[in-house]
Design a protein around this motif. Structure first.
Motif, PDB file in Angstrom:
ATOM      1  N   VAL A   1       4.902  10.510   9.750  1.00  0.00           N
ATOM      2  CA  VAL A   1       5.665   9.254   9.649  1.00  0.00           C
ATOM      3  C   VAL A   1       5.915   8.648  11.029  1.00  0.00           C
ATOM      4  N   LYS A   2       6.258   9.487  11.990  1.00  0.00           N
ATOM      5  CA  LYS A   2       6.676   8.981  13.298  1.00  0.00           C
ATOM      6  C   LYS A   2       5.527   8.683  14.252  1.00  0.00           C
ATOM      7  N   ARG A   3       4.422   9.355  14.082  1.00  0.00           N
ATOM      8  CA  ARG A   3       3.326   9.222  15.041  1.00  0.00           C
ATOM      9  C   ARG A   3       2.045   8.687  14.403  1.00  0.00           C
ATOM     10  N   ASP A   4       1.588   9.339  13.327  1.00  0.00           N
ATOM     11  CA  ASP A   4       0.269   9.013  12.769  1.00  0.00           C
ATOM     12  C   ASP A   4       0.240   7.636  12.110  1.00  0.00           C
TER      13      ASP A   4
ATOM     14  N   ILE B   1       0.859  -1.191   0.000  1.00  0.00           N
ATOM     15  CA  ILE B   1       0.000   0.000   0.000  1.00  0.00           C
ATOM     16  C   ILE B   1       0.893   1.238   0.000  1.00  0.00           C
ATOM     17  N   ILE B   2       0.789   2.015  -1.060  1.00  0.00           N
ATOM     18  CA  ILE B   2       1.544   3.269  -1.153  1.00  0.00           C
ATOM     19  C   ILE B   2       0.702   4.341  -0.481  1.00  0.00           C
ATOM     20  N   LEU B   3       1.226   4.853   0.612  1.00  0.00           N
ATOM     21  CA  LEU B   3       0.476   5.797   1.451  1.00  0.00           C
ATOM     22  C   LEU B   3       0.997   7.219   1.250  1.00  0.00           C
ATOM     23  N   ALA B   4       0.188   8.045   0.613  1.00  0.00           N
ATOM     24  CA  ALA B   4       0.551   9.444   0.377  1.00  0.00           C
ATOM     25  C   ALA B   4      -0.144  10.349   1.391  1.00  0.00           C
ATOM     26  N   HIS B   5       0.275  11.602   1.465  1.00  0.00           N
ATOM     27  CA  HIS B   5      -0.353  12.529   2.403  1.00  0.00           C
ATOM     28  C   HIS B   5      -1.807  12.783   2.054  1.00  0.00           C
ATOM     29  N   GLY B   6      -2.077  13.024   0.761  1.00  0.00           N
ATOM     30  CA  GLY B   6      -3.419  13.450   0.340  1.00  0.00           C
ATOM     31  C   GLY B   6      -3.474  14.958   0.238  1.00  0.00           C
ATOM     32  N   SER B   7      -4.308  15.431  -0.679  1.00  0.00           N
ATOM     33  CA  SER B   7      -4.377  16.862  -0.973  1.00  0.00           C
ATOM     34  C   SER B   7      -5.814  17.285  -1.180  1.00  0.00           C
ATOM     35  N   ARG B   8      -6.075  18.587  -1.095  1.00  0.00           N
ATOM     36  CA  ARG B   8      -7.388  19.116  -1.476  1.00  0.00           C
ATOM     37  C   ARG B   8      -7.531  19.200  -2.988  1.00  0.00           C
TER      38      ARG B   8
ATOM     39  N   ALA C   1      -7.625  17.566  -6.556  1.00  0.00           N
ATOM     40  CA  ALA C   1      -7.873  16.264  -7.182  1.00  0.00           C
ATOM     41  C   ALA C   1      -6.703  15.845  -8.075  1.00  0.00           C
ATOM     42  N   GLU C   2      -6.093  16.795  -8.770  1.00  0.00           N
ATOM     43  CA  GLU C   2      -4.983  16.471  -9.671  1.00  0.00           C
ATOM     44  C   GLU C   2      -3.807  15.899  -8.874  1.00  0.00           C
ATOM     45  N   SER C   3      -3.593  16.423  -7.705  1.00  0.00           N
ATOM     46  CA  SER C   3      -2.511  15.938  -6.848  1.00  0.00           C
ATOM     47  C   SER C   3      -2.781  14.498  -6.414  1.00  0.00           C
ATOM     48  N   ASN C   4      -4.013  14.221  -6.004  1.00  0.00           N
ATOM     49  CA  ASN C   4      -4.365  12.854  -5.593  1.00  0.00           C
ATOM     50  C   ASN C   4      -4.295  11.892  -6.784  1.00  0.00           C
ATOM     51  N   GLN C   5      -4.635  12.385  -7.963  1.00  0.00           N
ATOM     52  CA  GLN C   5      -4.573  11.542  -9.161  1.00  0.00           C
ATOM     53  C   GLN C   5      -3.131  11.118  -9.458  1.00  0.00           C
ATOM     54  N   GLU C   6      -2.174  11.971  -9.095  1.00  0.00           N
ATOM     55  CA  GLU C   6      -0.757  11.604  -9.293  1.00  0.00           C
ATOM     56  C   GLU C   6      -0.400  10.332  -8.512  1.00  0.00           C
ATOM     57  N   VAL C   7      -1.036  10.168  -7.351  1.00  0.00           N
ATOM     58  CA  VAL C   7      -0.767   8.981  -6.527  1.00  0.00           C
ATOM     59  C   VAL C   7      -1.355   7.733  -7.190  1.00  0.00           C
ATOM     60  N   VAL C   8      -2.505   7.899  -7.828  1.00  0.00           N
ATOM     61  CA  VAL C   8      -3.103   6.785  -8.586  1.00  0.00           C
ATOM     62  C   VAL C   8      -2.164   6.396  -9.727  1.00  0.00           C
ATOM     63  N   SER C   9      -1.689   7.380 -10.461  1.00  0.00           N
ATOM     64  CA  SER C   9      -0.774   7.120 -11.587  1.00  0.00           C
ATOM     65  C   SER C   9       0.528   6.501 -11.104  1.00  0.00           C
ATOM     66  N   LEU C  10       1.030   6.996  -9.983  1.00  0.00           N
ATOM     67  CA  LEU C  10       2.261   6.445  -9.410  1.00  0.00           C
ATOM     68  C   LEU C  10       2.070   4.972  -9.068  1.00  0.00           C
TER      69      LEU C  10
ATOM     70  N   LEU D   1      -3.295   9.619   3.810  1.00  0.00           N
ATOM     71  CA  LEU D   1      -3.350   9.812   5.261  1.00  0.00           C
ATOM     72  C   LEU D   1      -4.436  10.817   5.632  1.00  0.00           C
ATOM     73  N   GLU D   2      -4.612  11.834   4.798  1.00  0.00           N
ATOM     74  CA  GLU D   2      -5.573  12.900   5.077  1.00  0.00           C
ATOM     75  C   GLU D   2      -6.197  13.404   3.776  1.00  0.00           C
ATOM     76  N   LEU D   3      -7.311  14.069   3.903  1.00  0.00           N
ATOM     77  CA  LEU D   3      -7.873  14.916   2.840  1.00  0.00           C
ATOM     78  C   LEU D   3      -8.411  14.191   1.611  1.00  0.00           C
ATOM     79  N   ALA D   4      -8.217  12.884   1.539  1.00  0.00           N
ATOM     80  CA  ALA D   4      -8.711  12.141   0.374  1.00  0.00           C
ATOM     81  C   ALA D   4      -8.968  10.697   0.787  1.00  0.00           C
ATOM     82  N   GLU D   5      -9.676   9.981  -0.040  1.00  0.00           N
ATOM     83  CA  GLU D   5      -9.995   8.575   0.252  1.00  0.00           C
ATOM     84  C   GLU D   5      -9.524   7.673  -0.872  1.00  0.00           C
ATOM     85  N   PRO D   6      -9.203   6.413  -0.582  1.00  0.00           N
ATOM     86  CA  PRO D   6      -9.347   5.725   0.692  1.00  0.00           C
ATOM     87  C   PRO D   6      -8.261   6.118   1.699  1.00  0.00           C
TER      88      PRO D   6
END
Lengths: 121, 121
Positions: free
Chosen positions: B78-81, B5-12, B14-23, B43-48
């Protein structure tokens, strides 16, 4: 005289911010004097901020500044916040040439790096 | 059956979140079936979110899950959440083996990638 500013997000954790200092040293060590100055800056939560770092390299004589967004995705920091600061700096220093490079997440090698690190666990 | 599972921060954005899908697609394309399932999460701001993504891969039969923190520095995320979420998942799924790999910013090639992208401007 040219300068490279590595711009990280910044963290509340000192150890995290220190990683950016170490990263900047590592870039400097392999840069083969490509830049007269290589500095770091933080967008939030730590200092120096980007404008302060720009002030610093201009005082040292930089006429050409490349800002490297050490960010993984094109979120609001990359698309909105960084351009706004560069616009302010351009007005303040009209004789300096500013460039903002592609952010680190766009490098074509990133997928391979992910698999390599995931394998190490 | 193993999952990454590639876990990204997440953004408000949509284009930024789509980059994670492409990655994730790009990682899958070069992974040579090393993982039965490769998914993404935010981790935040987007799903899943991470817990939702873990539910998804366990429903598909994953017994060994590697979470890859797509983060540049060892900040509080990274260290806590992330450890807190993995602890919750470990309690929920005691028969599943969870690993959290090193975050992307720690890869030794990152300084060279920075210089390469900065040169392209």
């Amino acid at each position: 005289m040219n300068a490279l500013i590595i711009l990280a997000h910044g963290s509340r954790r000192a150890e995290s911010n220190q990683e950016v200092v170490s990263l900047t040293e590592a870039v400097n060590a392999i840069s083969n004097q490509e830049y007269s100055i290589i500095e770091y800056a933080y967008l939030e939560l730590a200092e120096p901020g980007l404008l302060q770092s720009i002030d610093n390299v201009i005082v040292q004589g930089a006429l050409n500044i490349t800002v490297f967004p050490y960010f993984l995705n094109s979120g609001n920091h990359v698309k909105r916040d960084i351009p706004a600061i560069i616009e302010t700096a351009s007005v303040k220093y009209p004789d300096c040439d500013f460039n903002v490079s592609t952010f680190i997440g766009m490098h074509r090698d990133i997928p391979g790096l992910i698999l390599e690190l995931a394998r190490m666990k």
